[in-house]
Design a protein around this motif. Structure first.
Motif, PDB file in Angstrom:
ATOM      1  N   GLU A  68      -3.933  -3.126 -14.584  1.00 17.39           N
ATOM      2  CA  GLU A  68      -4.823  -3.167 -15.745  1.00 17.39           C
ATOM      3  C   GLU A  68      -4.208  -2.520 -16.973  1.00 17.39           C
ATOM      4  O   GLU A  68      -4.477  -2.934 -18.111  1.00 17.39           O
ATOM      5  CB  GLU A  68      -6.149  -2.504 -15.386  1.00 17.39           C
ATOM      6  CG  GLU A  68      -6.923  -3.262 -14.312  1.00 17.39           C
ATOM      7  CD  GLU A  68      -8.094  -2.480 -13.747  1.00 17.39           C
ATOM      8  OE1 GLU A  68      -8.577  -1.562 -14.449  1.00 17.39           O
ATOM      9  OE2 GLU A  68      -8.522  -2.774 -12.615  1.00 17.39           O
ATOM     10  N   GLY A  69      -3.357  -1.513 -16.749  1.00 17.47           N
ATOM     11  CA  GLY A  69      -2.774  -0.809 -17.886  1.00 17.47           C
ATOM     12  C   GLY A  69      -1.474  -1.399 -18.383  1.00 17.47           C
ATOM     13  O   GLY A  69      -1.107  -1.209 -19.548  1.00 17.47           O
ATOM     14  N   VAL A  70      -0.757  -2.116 -17.511  1.00 14.89           N
ATOM     15  CA  VAL A  70       0.571  -2.615 -17.873  1.00 14.89           C
ATOM     16  C   VAL A  70       0.677  -4.143 -17.751  1.00 14.89           C
ATOM     17  O   VAL A  70       1.020  -4.824 -18.710  1.00 14.89           O
ATOM     18  CB  VAL A  70       1.663  -1.946 -17.003  1.00 14.89           C
ATOM     19  CG1 VAL A  70       3.049  -2.507 -17.355  1.00 14.89           C
ATOM     20  CG2 VAL A  70       1.643  -0.436 -17.187  1.00 14.89           C
ATOM     21  N   LEU A  71       0.373  -4.670 -16.573  1.00 12.94           N
ATOM     22  CA  LEU A  71       0.646  -6.087 -16.338  1.00 12.94           C
ATOM     23  C   LEU A  71      -0.313  -7.017 -17.077  1.00 12.94           C
ATOM     24  O   LEU A  71       0.112  -8.045 -17.625  1.00 12.94           O
ATOM     25  CB  LEU A  71       0.616  -6.392 -14.841  1.00 12.94           C
ATOM     26  CG  LEU A  71       1.702  -5.740 -13.987  1.00 12.94           C
ATOM     27  CD1 LEU A  71       1.649  -6.281 -12.561  1.00 12.94           C
ATOM     28  CD2 LEU A  71       3.092  -5.961 -14.579  1.00 12.94           C
ATOM     29  N   MET A  72      -1.591  -6.695 -17.081  1.00  8.94           N
ATOM     30  CA  MET A  72      -2.534  -7.577 -17.770  1.00  8.94           C
ATOM     31  C   MET A  72      -2.255  -7.650 -19.268  1.00  8.94           C
ATOM     32  O   MET A  72      -2.218  -8.755 -19.839  1.00  8.94           O
ATOM     33  CB  MET A  72      -3.975  -7.146 -17.485  1.00  8.94           C
ATOM     34  CG  MET A  72      -4.420  -7.439 -16.072  1.00  8.94           C
ATOM     35  SD  MET A  72      -6.161  -7.001 -15.771  1.00  8.94           S
ATOM     36  CE  MET A  72      -6.242  -7.208 -13.987  1.00  8.94           C
ATOM     37  N   PRO A  73      -2.032  -6.523 -19.949  1.00 14.32           N
ATOM     38  CA  PRO A  73      -1.652  -6.628 -21.361  1.00 14.32           C
ATOM     39  C   PRO A  73      -0.351  -7.409 -21.555  1.00 14.32           C
ATOM     40  O   PRO A  73      -0.232  -8.196 -22.507  1.00 14.32           O
ATOM     41  CB  PRO A  73      -1.494  -5.165 -21.790  1.00 14.32           C
ATOM     42  CG  PRO A  73      -2.390  -4.403 -20.858  1.00 14.32           C
ATOM     43  CD  PRO A  73      -2.273  -5.121 -19.550  1.00 14.32           C
ATOM     44  N   LEU A  74       0.611  -7.216 -20.662  1.00 13.81           N
ATOM     45  CA  LEU A  74       1.876  -7.937 -20.774  1.00 13.81           C
ATOM     46  C   LEU A  74       1.667  -9.438 -20.605  1.00 13.81           C
ATOM     47  O   LEU A  74       2.354 -10.250 -21.244  1.00 13.81           O
ATOM     48  CB  LEU A  74       2.854  -7.413 -19.709  1.00 13.81           C
ATOM     49  CG  LEU A  74       4.295  -7.921 -19.758  1.00 13.81           C
ATOM     50  CD1 LEU A  74       4.956  -7.570 -21.091  1.00 13.81           C
ATOM     51  CD2 LEU A  74       5.094  -7.322 -18.612  1.00 13.81           C
ATOM     52  N   ASP A  89       0.820  -1.212   0.000  1.00 15.11           N
ATOM     53  CA  ASP A  89       0.000   0.000   0.000  1.00 15.11           C
ATOM     54  C   ASP A  89       0.855   1.263   0.000  1.00 15.11           C
ATOM     55  O   ASP A  89       0.444   2.295  -0.544  1.00 15.11           O
ATOM     56  CB  ASP A  89      -0.918   0.011   1.217  1.00 15.11           C
ATOM     57  CG  ASP A  89      -1.996  -1.061   1.141  1.00 15.11           C
ATOM     58  OD1 ASP A  89      -2.332  -1.488   0.024  1.00 15.11           O
ATOM     59  OD2 ASP A  89      -2.489  -1.478   2.197  1.00 15.11           O
ATOM     60  N   MET A  90       2.026   1.192   0.631  1.00 14.92           N
ATOM     61  CA  MET A  90       2.920   2.344   0.602  1.00 14.92           C
ATOM     62  C   MET A  90       3.373   2.642  -0.824  1.00 14.92           C
ATOM     63  O   MET A  90       3.396   3.795  -1.264  1.00 14.92           O
ATOM     64  CB  MET A  90       4.140   2.081   1.489  1.00 14.92           C
ATOM     65  CG  MET A  90       3.853   2.017   2.980  1.00 14.92           C
ATOM     66  SD  MET A  90       3.360   3.599   3.694  1.00 14.92           S
ATOM     67  CE  MET A  90       4.846   4.576   3.438  1.00 14.92           C
ATOM     68  N   ALA A  91       3.747   1.607  -1.554  1.00 15.54           N
ATOM     69  CA  ALA A  91       4.251   1.793  -2.911  1.00 15.54           C
ATOM     70  C   ALA A  91       3.142   2.122  -3.900  1.00 15.54           C
ATOM     71  O   ALA A  91       3.358   2.867  -4.862  1.00 15.54           O
ATOM     72  CB  ALA A  91       4.994   0.536  -3.361  1.00 15.54           C
ATOM     73  N   PHE A  92       1.940   1.569  -3.666  1.00 14.00           N
ATOM     74  CA  PHE A  92       0.826   1.760  -4.599  1.00 14.00           C
ATOM     75  C   PHE A  92      -0.387   2.289  -3.832  1.00 14.00           C
ATOM     76  O   PHE A  92      -1.326   1.545  -3.544  1.00 14.00           O
ATOM     77  CB  PHE A  92       0.467   0.441  -5.276  1.00 14.00           C
ATOM     78  CG  PHE A  92       1.488  -0.069  -6.246  1.00 14.00           C
ATOM     79  CD1 PHE A  92       1.414   0.245  -7.597  1.00 14.00           C
ATOM     80  CD2 PHE A  92       2.529  -0.877  -5.807  1.00 14.00           C
ATOM     81  CE1 PHE A  92       2.359  -0.230  -8.488  1.00 14.00           C
ATOM     82  CE2 PHE A  92       3.478  -1.355  -6.688  1.00 14.00           C
ATOM     83  CZ  PHE A  92       3.396  -1.025  -8.043  1.00 14.00           C
ATOM     84  N   PRO A  93      -0.388   3.584  -3.478  1.00 17.66           N
ATOM     85  CA  PRO A  93      -1.523   4.128  -2.722  1.00 17.66           C
ATOM     86  C   PRO A  93      -2.757   4.292  -3.599  1.00 17.66           C
ATOM     87  O   PRO A  93      -2.675   4.383  -4.836  1.00 17.66           O
ATOM     88  CB  PRO A  93      -0.994   5.494  -2.261  1.00 17.66           C
ATOM     89  CG  PRO A  93       0.020   5.875  -3.302  1.00 17.66           C
ATOM     90  CD  PRO A  93       0.656   4.590  -3.733  1.00 17.66           C
ATOM     91  N   ASP A  94      -3.899   4.278  -2.924  1.00 13.57           N
ATOM     92  CA  ASP A  94      -5.179   4.539  -3.583  1.00 13.57           C
ATOM     93  C   ASP A  94      -5.398   3.573  -4.757  1.00 13.57           C
ATOM     94  O   ASP A  94      -5.335   2.377  -4.584  1.00 13.57           O
ATOM     95  CB  ASP A  94      -5.255   6.002  -4.018  1.00 13.57           C
ATOM     96  CG  ASP A  94      -5.067   6.961  -2.841  1.00 13.57           C
ATOM     97  OD1 ASP A  94      -5.591   6.662  -1.754  1.00 13.57           O
ATOM     98  OD2 ASP A  94      -4.381   7.986  -3.010  1.00 13.57           O
ATOM     99  N   ASP A  95      -5.620   4.127  -5.960  1.00 12.86           N
ATOM    100  CA  ASP A  95      -5.931   3.282  -7.115  1.00 12.86           C
ATOM    101  C   ASP A  95      -4.715   3.002  -7.990  1.00 12.86           C
ATOM    102  O   ASP A  95      -4.863   2.422  -9.080  1.00 12.86           O
ATOM    103  CB  ASP A  95      -7.008   3.953  -7.978  1.00 12.86           C
ATOM    104  CG  ASP A  95      -8.349   4.043  -7.267  1.00 12.86           C
ATOM    105  OD1 ASP A  95      -8.601   3.190  -6.396  1.00 12.86           O
ATOM    106  OD2 ASP A  95      -9.132   4.954  -7.580  1.00 12.86           O
ATOM    107  N   ALA A  96      -3.526   3.393  -7.556  1.00 11.80           N
ATOM    108  CA  ALA A  96      -2.337   3.262  -8.402  1.00 11.80           C
ATOM    109  C   ALA A  96      -2.061   1.816  -8.781  1.00 11.80           C
ATOM    110  O   ALA A  96      -1.654   1.523  -9.916  1.00 11.80           O
ATOM    111  CB  ALA A  96      -1.124   3.866  -7.690  1.00 11.80           C
TER     112      ALA A  96
END
Length: 430
Positions: A309-315, A296-303
């Motif tokens: 959804e924008g990077v890993l799923m397409p990859l 959560d520290m590295a990826f707060p909120d909706d990050a």
């Protein structure tokens, strides 16, 4: 080897290594050296006890020649606690933290050795003595509310756990995409961490995919700012596990934690006890709790969702049509995190059979039978250690939130926690 670490090893070697409590002069440094030797010697009796060691070779050599029995090692741990109690901790806040930390680590070592000798502890007593914490009783009503939410998310026929597993399997990373997905996820975790925590130049890790393990991921810290990170592929790996494990095992989780302990306590302060990591000890609640909250520290909120959804799923070549539904499912499943503690408590206390523990995990964690069985395998190997993940995360979150209103303040408190000898009982709001 870094020059600073070489100097540290030389200083400790010149200071001498005392493996016989009672010799003079005695100070905290002497007790710390004997603690390290005791942990390493205990590791010869318990292969899971020593998670990492990267300290002076002299202590390792002395420990390898240590012929003490488990009874003698437990007596040694208790004697060291007595010697430590007779030493004034000093006026510096960090010195006082160090004194308490060593005392609790020695107490945990004595308790673990007692278990190796056949002493039986109830689950809550075990976790109190080993990890300085007790998990709360399960809130079954809260679990039922979460299950009702999940029922609405995945309606249909058949067991709820099977329907959940079917949706989750839409988000499995194909085996031939694992390396690229994990590489990208860890790189993002690292980049986000380095915006707030300065790590030594040259810190690094190796990523391996392994099988036949009771855990899903592991960081084997080697010292000199290097980690071996392993990911277990016995079961299909869901897309969200890439960020989970990338943060937890790497940045700002275990790798970052160990690098900071090595630099700021072992090297800069010369505290030799931070060159060894006794797995069954209070340190583990801090380690696992900070690794989980570090996500959560590295990826707060909706990050996080945006990145997945924008990077890993397409990859990973995973369609994103059901991504919002999957996100809602994951948020609801998080409300069931504590259910595993009760399965471990009842199973290890002998109140439930293995089959009953698996049944509980299927019903209240919504695990597949295969994942539930792997979880019970973890209980068999690591016992009460399971509380360190969810209870540890909750304790660390409360501590960080109490010490900072802004993102910068929270990261400052997080870094301070990682680089200090704090105990689970220290993680109380100011």
């Amino acid at each position: 080897m870094h020059r600073t670490l070489q100097r540290f090893v030389l200083v400790v070697a010149l200071a001498g290594v005392s493996c016989t409590p009672g010799s003079e002069p005695r100070d905290v440094d002497a007790v710390a050296r004997d603690y390290v030797a005791l942990v390493l010697a205990t590791g010869d009796h318990d292969p899971n006890f020593v998670d990492a060691y990267y300290g002076p070779e002299e202590i390792k050599t002395a420990a390898a020649n240590d012929a003490r029995t488990l009874v003698e090692l437990r007596e040694g741990a208790l004697l060291l606690r007595g010697e430590l109690a007779a030493i004034e901790p000093g006026d510096d806040a960090m010195d006082r933290l160090r004194h308490r930390y060593l005392d609790k680590q020695l107490a945990a070592a004595a308790a673990r050795i007692g278990m190796l000798l056949g002493e039986t502890l109830r689950f809550d007593e075990e976790t109190q003595r080993l990890y300085d914490a007790v998990a709360p009783a399960p809130d079954v009503d809260a679990y039922e509310r979460a299950l009702a939410t999940i029922e609405r998310l995945v309606p249909g026929e058949g067991p709820l756990a099977a329907r959940v597993e079917a949706l989750r399997r839409e988000f499995v990373i194909p085996p031939d995409r694992l390396q690229s997905v994990f590489d990208r996820a860890i790189a993002e975790c690292r980049d986000r961490t380095l915006r707030h925590i300065d790590l030594p130049e040259g810190e690094r890790f190796t990523l391996e995919f392994v099988t036949d393990k009771p855990w899903s991921g592991y960081n084997w810290y080697q010292g000199d700012t290097y980690s071996l990170i392993q990911v277990n592929t016995d079961l299909p790996i869901f897309i969200d596990r890439a960020v989970d494990l990338g943060c937890h095992e790497g940045y700002p989780g275990h790798h970052t934690y160990n690098v900071l302990l090595e630099r700021e306590l072992a090297i800069e302060r010369g505290w030799v006890e931070f060159t060894v990591y006794a797995l069954f000890s209070p340190q583990s609640l801090i380690a696992e709790g900070s690794a989980n909250y570090g996500i959560d520290m590295a990826f707060p909120d909706d990050a996080r969702y945006a990145f997945e959804e924008g990077v890993l799923m397409p990859l990973a070549h995973i369609p994103t049509e059901n991504a919002a539904r999957y996100r809602a499912l994951r948020e609801a499943l998080a409300e069931l995190d504590g259910a595993g503690n009760e399965a471990a408590r009842r199973y290890l206390d002998g109140d439930w059979t293995r089959a009953q523990a698996i049944e509980w995990l299927v019903e209240y964690s919504l695990s597949s039978p295969e994942r539930a069985a792997q979880r019970v395998d973890f209980f068999d190997t690591y016992r009460g250690y399971v509380i360190n993940y969810n209870l540890g995360r909750d304790r660390v979150e409360a501590y960080i939130q109490a010490h900072g209103d802004s993102e910068a303040e929270r990261w400052r408190a997080f870094k301070e926690l990682l680089g200090s000898p704090r105990l689970p009982s220290d993680l109380n709001p100011p």
